[in-house]
Scaffold this active site. Structure first.
Site, PDB file in Angstrom:
ATOM      1  N   SER A  94       0.871  -1.179   0.000  1.00  0.00           N
ATOM      2  CA  SER A  94       0.000   0.000   0.000  1.00  0.00           C
ATOM      3  C   SER A  94       0.907   1.227   0.000  1.00  0.00           C
ATOM      4  O   SER A  94       2.067   1.153   0.435  1.00  0.00           O
ATOM      5  CB  SER A  94      -0.858   0.010   1.274  1.00  0.00           C
ATOM      6  OG  SER A  94      -1.411   1.297   1.500  1.00  0.00           O
ATOM      7  N   TYR A 119      -2.618  -0.941  10.474  1.00  0.00           N
ATOM      8  CA  TYR A 119      -2.547  -1.154   9.017  1.00  0.00           C
ATOM      9  C   TYR A 119      -1.220  -0.622   8.451  1.00  0.00           C
ATOM     10  O   TYR A 119      -0.521  -1.314   7.703  1.00  0.00           O
ATOM     11  CB  TYR A 119      -3.735  -0.464   8.350  1.00  0.00           C
ATOM     12  CG  TYR A 119      -3.847  -0.695   6.861  1.00  0.00           C
ATOM     13  CD1 TYR A 119      -4.464  -1.831   6.361  1.00  0.00           C
ATOM     14  CD2 TYR A 119      -3.336   0.233   5.948  1.00  0.00           C
ATOM     15  CE1 TYR A 119      -4.581  -2.039   4.989  1.00  0.00           C
ATOM     16  CE2 TYR A 119      -3.441   0.031   4.584  1.00  0.00           C
ATOM     17  CZ  TYR A 119      -4.066  -1.108   4.105  1.00  0.00           C
ATOM     18  OH  TYR A 119      -4.171  -1.318   2.751  1.00  0.00           O
TER      19      TYR A 119
END
Ligand code: NAD
Length: 279
Positions: A164, A177
């Site tokens: 990401s 995350y």
């Protein structure tokens, strides 16, 4: 200017991955689904992993089978060692081998830092980081056992980690995350270094904002989308197919010399867009 059209369609060369066997985790939704379909369109046989949502997984299998390749849906929780071992063993038995692993499965459990429970922290690390570790380890065992088969690919195996932009962009309210994706970056680079001498290529794709269920609230109202577009110089939110195209390319011999790289597919989100007019 706001550009509204999405990812280009129909651009995948249909023989690019002919004869290769791909495993995509979390492939019944979003990016994993588009990637599994993209790999199938490129000629690969595909195992569609899912942990919940068998019907969606079977639907993806049907779509891939329409390209004249083989596909099957395998249930497994990527954070469970016994289930990952069983899944990869089953794939080798039923498909003969594994050439491509796309370690895609991931989730979010967001909370302000002081309200984040240890369970929320652990769950995200277990799926997003340990899950990729387990799948990569089991796929690598098969790559090493089989070695290079030149008629199939110049590499003994390809691993693509779904990271990401948050492997480099800090993200308040999402410390679990962002930490998991930071971990994926270093895991990917370390594996790439360790496995390159065995002709195993490990790389990552780092998506920016892609329209999937994981981040629906960020794009599903006009106000939210307008806010999001402020972070995207290219002026459109990404589609799952944008990521699928990057994965298909990285998995193919076109990118045989790409080892240990992160391909950011983010419409320029990592270019510090605030500095376009400030600084
Ligand atoms: P999604 O929610 O549509 O898909 C996630 C998939 O992972 C689902 O199929 C889910 O069932 C599966 N999954 C979750 N836990 C699992 C487990 N324990 N075992 C097996 N599968 C499991 O979201 P998405 O956006 O398609 O996310 C896919 C990947 O892309 C994730 O790793 C995510 O972090 C990453 N990503 C997404 C975006 C985005 O903007 N959508 C941006 C950057 C990175």
């Amino acid at each position: 200017m706001t550009v509204t059209e999405g990812a280009p369609r129909g651009v995948i060369p249909t023989q690019l991955l002919k004869g290769q066997k791909a495993l995509v985790t979390g492939a019944n939704s979003g990016i994993g689904k588009a990637t599994a379909i993209g790999l199938g369109r490129a000629g690969a046989d595909v195992v569609v992993n899912y942990v919940a949502g068998r019907e969606e997984a079977e639907e993806v299998v049907r779509e891939i089978s329409g390209f004249g390749v083989r596909a099957a849906a395998y249930e497994a929780d990527v954070s469970r060692e016994d289930q990952v071992v069983a899944m990869t063993e089953r794939m080798v038995q039923e498909f003969g081998t594994i050439d491509i692993l796309v370690a895609n499965a991931g989730l979010q459990r967001d909370a302000p830092f002081t309200e984040m429970t240890a369970a929320q922290w652990q769950k995200v690390l277990d799926v997003n980081l340990t899950g990729q570790f387990l799948c990569a380890r089991e796929a690598t065992k098969e790559f090493l056992r089989r070695g290079v088969v030149p008629e199939v690919s110049r590499a003994a195996g390809k691993i693509i980690c779904m990271s990401s932009v948050h492997q480099v962009i800090p993200w308040a309210g999402h410390v679990n995350y962002a930490s998991s994706k930071g971990g994926v970056q270093m895991m990917m680079q370390t594996l790439a270094q360790e496995l390159a001498p065995h002709r195993i290529r490990v790389n990552a794709v780092a998506p920016g904002a892609i329209r999937t269920p994981i981040n629906r609230s960020a794009w599903d109202t006009p106000e939210a989308e307008k806010d999001l577009l402020r972070l995207i110089p290219y002026g459109r939110v990404g589609d799952p197919e944008d990521i699928a195209h990057a994965v298909v390319g990285l998995a193919s011999d076109l990118m045989d010399y790409v080892v240990g790289a992160t391909l950011y597919v983010d419409g320029g989100m990592t270019l510090f867009p605030g500095f376009a007019t400030g600084g």
